[in-house]
Design an enzyme around this catalytic site. Structure first.
Site, PDB file in Angstrom:
ATOM      1  N   TRP A  14       0.872  -1.175   0.000  1.00  0.00           N
ATOM      2  CA  TRP A  14       0.000   0.000   0.000  1.00  0.00           C
ATOM      3  C   TRP A  14       0.918   1.237   0.000  1.00  0.00           C
ATOM      4  CZ3 TRP A  14      -1.844   2.553   4.979  1.00  0.00           C
ATOM      5  CH2 TRP A  14      -2.832   3.519   4.723  1.00  0.00           C
ATOM      6  N   LYS A  49     -13.213  -0.842   5.609  1.00  0.00           N
ATOM      7  CA  LYS A  49     -13.664  -1.679   4.481  1.00  0.00           C
ATOM      8  C   LYS A  49     -14.709  -2.676   4.946  1.00  0.00           C
ATOM      9  CE  LYS A  49      -9.930   0.282   3.359  1.00  0.00           C
ATOM     10  NZ  LYS A  49      -9.168   0.829   2.323  1.00  0.00           N
ATOM     11  N   ASP A  70      -0.641  -5.294   9.936  1.00  0.00           N
ATOM     12  CA  ASP A  70      -1.644  -4.349   9.446  1.00  0.00           C
ATOM     13  C   ASP A  70      -2.835  -5.132   8.901  1.00  0.00           C
ATOM     14  OD1 ASP A  70      -3.034  -2.226   8.459  1.00  0.00           O
ATOM     15  OD2 ASP A  70      -1.648  -1.770   6.808  1.00  0.00           O
TER      16      ASP A  70
HETATM   17  C1  PLP Z   1      -2.930  -2.237   3.717  1.00  0.00           C
HETATM   18  C2  PLP Z   1      -3.734  -1.084   4.210  1.00  0.00           C
HETATM   19  N1  PLP Z   1      -3.562  -0.649   5.463  1.00  0.00           N
HETATM   20  C3  PLP Z   1      -4.248   0.384   5.959  1.00  0.00           C
HETATM   21  C4  PLP Z   1      -5.187   1.043   5.189  1.00  0.00           C
HETATM   22  C5  PLP Z   1      -5.896   2.218   5.809  1.00  0.00           C
HETATM   23  O1  PLP Z   1      -7.255   2.203   5.762  1.00  0.00           O
HETATM   24  P1  PLP Z   1      -8.140   3.379   6.314  1.00  0.00           P
HETATM   25  O2  PLP Z   1      -7.235   4.456   6.816  1.00  0.00           O
HETATM   26  O3  PLP Z   1      -8.978   3.839   5.179  1.00  0.00           O
HETATM   27  O4  PLP Z   1      -8.919   2.785   7.423  1.00  0.00           O
HETATM   28  C6  PLP Z   1      -5.400   0.643   3.874  1.00  0.00           C
HETATM   29  C7  PLP Z   1      -6.352   1.352   3.020  1.00  0.00           C
HETATM   30  O5  PLP Z   1      -6.397   1.308   1.847  1.00  0.00           O
HETATM   31  C8  PLP Z   1      -4.660  -0.448   3.377  1.00  0.00           C
HETATM   32  O6  PLP Z   1      -4.837  -0.908   2.125  1.00  0.00           O
END
Ligand code: PLP
Length: 392
Positions: A128, A243, A208
């Site tokens: 990411w 998500k 994560d």
């Molecule tokens: C691997 C990963 N970690 C963390 C996140 C963070 O998600 P959010 O800040 O939208 O809750 C994402 C979002 O795309 C992700 O793909």
């Protein structure tokens, strides 16, 4: 003073969104933006979330401050889903706090690791994009290793090498499930090997989890994480509800610290607390409160499970269709997609093929070939497969 700032390179994904918006073709397909879409192409609010929001409006009697740790009941309600219910010794070594999304949780994990002396973090690539951005911004060195093999399987040897060769003050950041951007997760055996390698405790695992329930199921998707946690003395865990509850813009996340001994949690937590205070002071309340209401009400919990199951099954169906589509696009082997998980996959396409798909067919995907699997549905998947066959 501000005139010293040079313009940053524009975000490639935002540029893609703009291009897609400007395209007037009615049958254009957006596979760039990373949100779940139904078979009608929508990203609706979960019915369970709507139900919880109604309760929240009726019952919430104050919007006074909650503090940097946020909604404690929300944080505790998630714990059995992530860590299981049975191992009370393990659970007694874990403390959590609410964060602004999974992003806030990753930021807090990296900042706390740095405060504890971590100078270097091993990161499987591709990852990411915000992982590297956060590591740079917090000021830790990034040591990259290859996450995947060319055949669409996880390159666990690269991760194991990184762990075995790491020195003092190093950490490794691993995706718990539904790897973004590849969809390629470690197998149970590979997680066991990682757990073994990490068990000495010299390398701090940062796990994560941003897509629990979108791969094979809520329990299945954290089995690897639990294998690691059972083997290691300490770990940091970043979690996103954005998500699996469809709460993206409400920014719902949690950060958990697992200590060697429960007696250390107060000191560790106080450091996380002051870092949160300096970063965002307190997390936004609304989405976390909605999740707390869902998870403390049996009927709403069942409704949420149903909605999550539907999402997962739909994405598995799209993956099956794409895997079979390789027959119609000779030279394009998509079989590995069926065994991969979550919202994302990287298609083995050249830059030229990606441009041709966009220009000739109105199909928008990241320059890396990353697609949002949920951008495909019964109304557009045939067109997509035909277009793939044409450019292959
Ligand atoms: C691997 C990963 N970690 C963390 C996140 C963070 O998600 P959010 O800040 O939208 O809750 C994402 C979002 O795309 C992700 O793909």
């Amino acid at each position: 003073m501000l005139d010293r700032l040079n313009a940053q390179a524009p975000d490639a994904l935002l540029a893609l969104i703009k291009m897609h918006a400007a395209d007037e073709r009615a049958d254009k397909i957006d596979l760039g933006v990373g949100v779940y879409r139904t078979d009608s192409g929508d990203t609706p609010v979960f019915r369970a979330v709507k139900a919880a929001e109604r309760v929240l409006v009726d019952r919430q009697d104050s919007k006074s401050y909650l503090g940097p740790e946020g909604d404690g009941e929300f944080v505790r309600a998630l714990m059995p889903y992530i860590f299981g219910r049975d191992d009370t010794t393990l659970l007694s070594r874990i403390e959590g706090m609410q964060t602004p999304g999974g992003t806030g949780a990753v930021r807090l994990a990296v900042s706390l690791a740095k405060q504890a002396g971590v100078r270097r973090i091993h990161l499987g690539v591709p990852s990411w994009p915000n992982h590297a951005q956060i590591l740079k911004d917090v000021g830790v060195e990034i040591a990259e290793f290859d996450h995947a093999n060319a055949d669409g399987t996880a390159n666990v040897e690269a991760a194991l090498d990184a762990i075995r060769n790491a020195g003092e003050g190093e950490a490794i950041l691993l995706h718990g499930c539904c790897h973004n951007p590849t969809g390629i997760d470690y197998s149970a055996e590979q997680w066991s090997a990682l757990a073994d390698a990490l068990s000495a405790g010299t390398v701090l695992p940062i796990l994560d989890i941003a897509y629990q329930g979108l791969g094979h199921g809520m329990e299945e998707d954290v089995a690897g994480v639990r294998t690691v946690l059972a083997a290691v003395p300490e770990a940091l865990i970043a979690y996103s509800c954005d998500k699996n509850f469809g709460l993206y813009r409400d920014r719902v996340g949690a950060f958990y610290m697992m200590a060697k001994d429960a007696s250390q949690l107060a000191a560790i937590g106080s450091n996380a607390n002051s870092l949160a205070r300096a970063n965002w002071s307190m997390p936004p309340d609304h989405g976390g409160a909605a999740v707390r209401i869902i998870l403390t009400d049996d009927a709403m919990t069942s409704l949420w499970h149903e909605e999550l199951d539907d999402m997962r099954e739909r994405m598995r169906g799209v993956r099956r269709k794409l895997a079979a589509a390789g027959n119609r696009a000779p030279g394009l082997n998509l079989e590995a997609l069926e065994n991969q998980n979550g919202l994302f996959a990287i298609l083995p396409l050249s830059k030229e093929q990606i441009v041709k798909l966009r220009e000739d067919h109105g199909i928008y995907m990241a320059g890396s070939g990353r697609i949002n699997v949920a951008g495909l549905h019964s109304g557009n998947i045939e067109k997509f497969i035909e277009a793939l066959a044409e450019v292959a």
